[in-house]
Design a protein around this motif. Sequence first.
Motif, PDB file in Angstrom:
ATOM      1  N   GLY A  53       0.855  -1.195   0.000  1.00  0.00           N
ATOM      2  CA  GLY A  53       0.000   0.000   0.000  1.00  0.00           C
ATOM      3  C   GLY A  53       0.882   1.232   0.000  1.00  0.00           C
ATOM      4  O   GLY A  53       0.653   2.191   0.730  1.00  0.00           O
ATOM      5  N   VAL A  58      -2.889  -6.466  -0.939  1.00  0.00           N
ATOM      6  CA  VAL A  58      -2.174  -5.641   0.048  1.00  0.00           C
ATOM      7  C   VAL A  58      -1.985  -6.509   1.295  1.00  0.00           C
ATOM      8  O   VAL A  58      -2.960  -6.989   1.875  1.00  0.00           O
ATOM      9  N   GLY A  60      -2.835  -1.518  -3.902  1.00  0.00           N
ATOM     10  CA  GLY A  60      -3.165  -0.235  -3.298  1.00  0.00           C
ATOM     11  C   GLY A  60      -3.344   0.906  -4.283  1.00  0.00           C
ATOM     12  O   GLY A  60      -4.000   1.898  -3.971  1.00  0.00           O
ATOM     13  N   ALA A  65      -6.388   2.171  -1.935  1.00  0.00           N
ATOM     14  CA  ALA A  65      -6.334   1.634  -0.570  1.00  0.00           C
ATOM     15  C   ALA A  65      -6.614   2.714   0.464  1.00  0.00           C
ATOM     16  O   ALA A  65      -6.987   2.417   1.597  1.00  0.00           O
TER      17      ALA A  65
END
Length: 563
Positions: A270, A304, A376, A394
């Motif tokens: 992320g 993620v 992300g 994300a």
Amino acid sequence: MATPKGLEGGLTNYGDPAFSAYLRRSFARSMGYSRELLGKPIIGITATASGFNNCHRGVPELIEAVKRGVLAAGGLPLEFPVISLGEVFLNPTSMMFRNLMAMCVEEMIRAQPMDAVVLVGGCDKTLPALVMGAASARKPAIVLATGPMMTSRYRGERLGACTDCRRFWARYRAGEVSDANLERIEGGLATTEGTCAVMGTASTMAILCETLGLMLPGTAAIPAVHADRLRAAEATGTAAMELAHSGRTFNDVVSERSVRNALRVLLAVGGSTNAVIHLTAMMRRLGLPVTLRALDALSDSTPVLVDLKPTGQGYMEDFFAAGGVGALLRRLSPLLDLAAMTVTGSPLGETLPEAQDWIDDAVIRRVEKPVSRTGGIVSLFGSLAPNGAILKRAAADESLFERGFRAVVFEDLADLAARIDAPDLDVNADDALILRRAGPRACGMPEAGYIPIPRKLAEKGVKDMLRISDARMSGTAYGTIVLHVSPEAEAGGPIGLVRTGDRVRLSVAERRLDLEVETTELERRRDKQPPSEVGAKRGWQMLYRDHVLQAEEGCDLDFLASA
Ligand code: FES
């Protein structure tokens, strides 16, 4: 196997090489070195400590540890200064100076007699600049990161730069935090040496450097103040000596395999949106393309796994304690190309830790239980961003992903500052805020994409809105924020033609960002635009404006970008 040239490499040109060598030895001996030590391979070490760079406060101690490693391996360590970029101390933005630092690094590595170089850096732009410079200098090099800061506490809550900086600032703007408490928070956000404590740009770049094989395995996430960081520095000095003998450069280490791995890891942590620009610039220096389409092609198949702020819960010290980059790469290994080479001379797969008996699953998730099943960051294209834009999904509010919005336009940073909190600003919570003339050519692409929620909406409890700009955003920030719109307004992009009241449409599912205005109307607006008068008339800033590339090309200078 290369033969280190030591002090006699790259002699100063007086037209008589023997005289040049004799003169250089003589002057080097004036620093108190023995003739024997001056005959050893030389390892340069970039000295990036600066009174204007809090994140690099520990660099002098790191350099001493690197020197120990070099000396123990039979070399002569020589540190040398290069430009240092302390993120929050630079005007108009540190991004304006990344390429200047890269030029400085490249030329000083090339011009001075060193057989290999240890690149010591950490704060956001420094690792990209160091890698770009060393890549272009084509000398053996290895990265040593400063490591992240530790967190502190405020009324029982953990504080770490700089996601919490923004969180508390938003609460202060909404009237929820007093002046006195804000001052207490200010004193606790950054309390140790090292880089920002979350998965911001600095942490992301350090992790990507380890993934790319540019630093010793297991070293990216060690906290700045941990004794392991000094041991890593010593080992890096020793590794640099091996590089001086092998002659292995970044060109020998990094390949398309490594680039794919780096994109996977960027998505899986992320990571910072800025890392897309930096990775692109670094890899272009090695002749390796990074495209927004390539990033996007991996995004839906990369989970993620790391649960850190700004998108999750933890801090970098938790990531290190959970197992660090080695544990992450091990978990992600089915998606990685483990044959990618590393600076150690071994492929990535051979540098990973043996299956670890304990990994903190709360921080580094199992693939079956990810933070999110998809990566992300996504790329967007469309009539508002013909060459692309990115969204950190994300960190965004999914309820805003498939919708049309009314545009509320700010002409530039000054206009934003003047009007965003005006009580009479014509804005609603379901509008899209658009900021333009904040791209690379306009003003160096500052981290202004995290457009604040207008005060009158913040006070009503609005926490997020769609925000769109040709600017960047701090890696520690969050929200439904479309960034890096390209071409930027200053380069003639359609974002320069939007008017308040126009409709824009976002579709994350279709990866589209469109301006719902007829082409003929846009052409009419374009014809009426006055010529731009933006930018400096002299010096670095003029050179930068005239040669900087757009975001999807890494914002390098056009005459530096090629391999
Ligand atoms: Fe240096 Fe954040 S200010 S890494």
